[in-house]
Design an enzyme around this catalytic site. Sequence first.
Site, short mmCIF file in Angstrom:
data_model
loop_
_atom_site.label_atom_id
_atom_site.label_comp_id
_atom_site.label_asym_id
_atom_site.label_seq_id
_atom_site.Cartn_x
_atom_site.Cartn_y
_atom_site.Cartn_z
N SER A 8 3.04 -40.56 24.26
CA SER A 8 3.16 -40.66 23.09
C SER A 8 1.91 -39.86 22.60
O SER A 8 0.91 -40.04 22.78
CB SER A 8 2.29 -42.19 22.70
OG SER A 8 2.16 -42.57 21.92
N HIS A 31 7.60 -39.35 23.17
CA HIS A 31 7.70 -40.80 22.34
C HIS A 31 6.62 -40.86 21.11
O HIS A 31 5.57 -40.06 20.82
CB HIS A 31 6.79 -41.66 22.99
CG HIS A 31 6.58 -42.72 22.91
ND1 HIS A 31 7.62 -43.75 23.45
CD2 HIS A 31 5.95 -44.35 22.16
CE1 HIS A 31 7.28 -44.94 22.47
NE2 HIS A 31 6.38 -45.50 22.36
N ASP A 33 5.62 -42.95 17.55
CA ASP A 33 5.69 -44.45 17.06
C ASP A 33 5.42 -44.13 15.63
O ASP A 33 4.59 -43.72 15.48
CB ASP A 33 4.08 -44.97 17.66
CG ASP A 33 3.57 -44.93 19.16
OD1 ASP A 33 4.82 -45.76 19.81
OD2 ASP A 33 3.27 -44.24 19.86
N MET A 35 4.66 -46.82 12.64
CA MET A 35 4.63 -47.72 12.66
C MET A 35 4.26 -47.81 10.76
O MET A 35 3.89 -47.43 10.32
CB MET A 35 2.75 -48.33 12.89
CG MET A 35 3.00 -48.44 14.67
SD MET A 35 1.63 -48.72 14.57
CE MET A 35 1.78 -47.70 16.67
N HIS A 64 9.98 -44.51 18.34
CA HIS A 64 9.70 -46.29 18.69
C HIS A 64 8.87 -46.86 17.20
O HIS A 64 8.73 -46.02 16.84
CB HIS A 64 8.32 -46.50 20.10
CG HIS A 64 7.64 -47.90 19.92
ND1 HIS A 64 6.59 -48.20 20.82
CD2 HIS A 64 8.21 -49.10 19.49
CE1 HIS A 64 6.58 -49.05 20.65
NE2 HIS A 64 8.02 -50.19 19.93
N MET A 66 8.15 -49.17 14.88
CA MET A 66 7.47 -50.78 14.95
C MET A 66 7.29 -50.54 13.25
O MET A 66 6.65 -50.82 12.63
CB MET A 66 6.15 -50.85 15.49
CG MET A 66 6.38 -50.60 17.56
SD MET A 66 5.16 -49.64 18.08
CE MET A 66 5.22 -47.95 17.87
N MET A 135 7.57 -53.66 26.46
CA MET A 135 5.39 -53.18 25.91
C MET A 135 4.80 -54.18 26.41
O MET A 135 4.98 -55.46 27.41
CB MET A 135 5.67 -53.97 24.42
CG MET A 135 6.70 -53.40 23.50
SD MET A 135 5.93 -51.84 22.93
CE MET A 135 3.96 -51.59 22.41
N ASP A 169 5.58 -49.34 28.17
CA ASP A 169 4.81 -48.66 26.48
C ASP A 169 3.46 -49.53 26.74
O ASP A 169 3.78 -50.79 26.49
CB ASP A 169 6.09 -49.17 25.49
CG ASP A 169 5.04 -48.09 24.51
OD1 ASP A 169 3.91 -47.26 24.30
OD2 ASP A 169 5.27 -48.43 23.72
C1 DX5 Z 1 1.71 -48.70 20.69
C2 DX5 Z 1 2.74 -48.07 21.23
C3 DX5 Z 1 2.55 -46.77 22.10
C4 DX5 Z 1 0.85 -45.95 21.77
C5 DX5 Z 1 0.97 -46.36 23.62
O1 DX5 Z 1 2.12 -49.94 19.63
O2 DX5 Z 1 3.73 -48.20 20.81
O3 DX5 Z 1 3.45 -46.72 22.14
O4 DX5 Z 1 0.34 -45.19 21.78
O5 DX5 Z 1 -0.97 -45.74 24.06
P1 DX5 Z 1 -1.64 -45.76 25.00
O6 DX5 Z 1 -0.88 -44.97 26.34
O7 DX5 Z 1 -2.81 -45.69 25.26
O8 DX5 Z 1 -1.75 -46.98 25.58
ZN ZN Z 2 5.53 -46.52 21.13
#
Ligand code: DX5
Ligand code: ZN
Length: 214
Positions: A8, A31, A33, A35, A64, A66, A135, A169
């Site tokens: 990620s 990956h 993210d 948001m 991903h 969100m 998750m 994740d």
């Molecule tokens: C959290 C994200 C993850 C995050 C995971 O909402 O979806 O992808 O980057 O980070 P780590 O591996 O540090 O928990």
């Molecule tokens: Zn993620």
Amino acid sequence: MDIKISPSILSSDYANLKSELEKISNADLIHIDVMDGHFVPNITIGAPVITAMKRVCDIPFDVHLMISNPYDYVDTFAKAGADIICFHIESESNTAATVDRILYLGKKPAIAIKPDTDVEEVLPYLDKLSMVLVMTVEPGFGGQSFMERVLPKIEKIREIRSDIDIEVDGGVDFSTVSLAAQAGANVFVAGSAVFGSECPNDAIETLKNNAQAV
Ligand code: DX5
Ligand code: ZN
């Protein structure tokens, strides 16, 4: 099932994305993210940054989302270069319509479920999905602890579909990767475990070896 590691970039240095991507050249997926500050209380990056990343990286993008209204944005993310488009079942969009739109765009659809969402909710869509993202932290931030209580949901999906990608994740590190693999997951997102290590390429290799050893 093929074991895949999807680092990620949330934990990477956004000021140096190109060189950060070069540090994870042995990753199976990237990956990303996204948001919106609405579905989750944090804002990260959007399609223009993904378009720019695509110019310098040929590893498939695992995006991903969100965000509250993924249906409204799947075309944009497909155009930006997403290969897998993953959205949350808890979002406001119609789930079936969003999956169908992603398929129509020629991309791989995936559905994510939060830790408190019942696994039964995703089961009706399994036949059309390339991947389910389970998750193991509340979405929104990197660096949280892995929730073991979520593991039975992975077991349940694996029981029903032996051939689907199941991604975990949140809080995946060198030891929790084994717990997730044991439960039946085969795609592992890792942010801090990869970018927080001195050699991200080695971290990816170790995660893969640990998952394969199960
Ligand atoms: C959290 C994200 C993850 C995050 C995971 O909402 O979806 O992808 O980057 O980070 P780590 O591996 O540090 O928990
Ligand atoms: Zn993620």
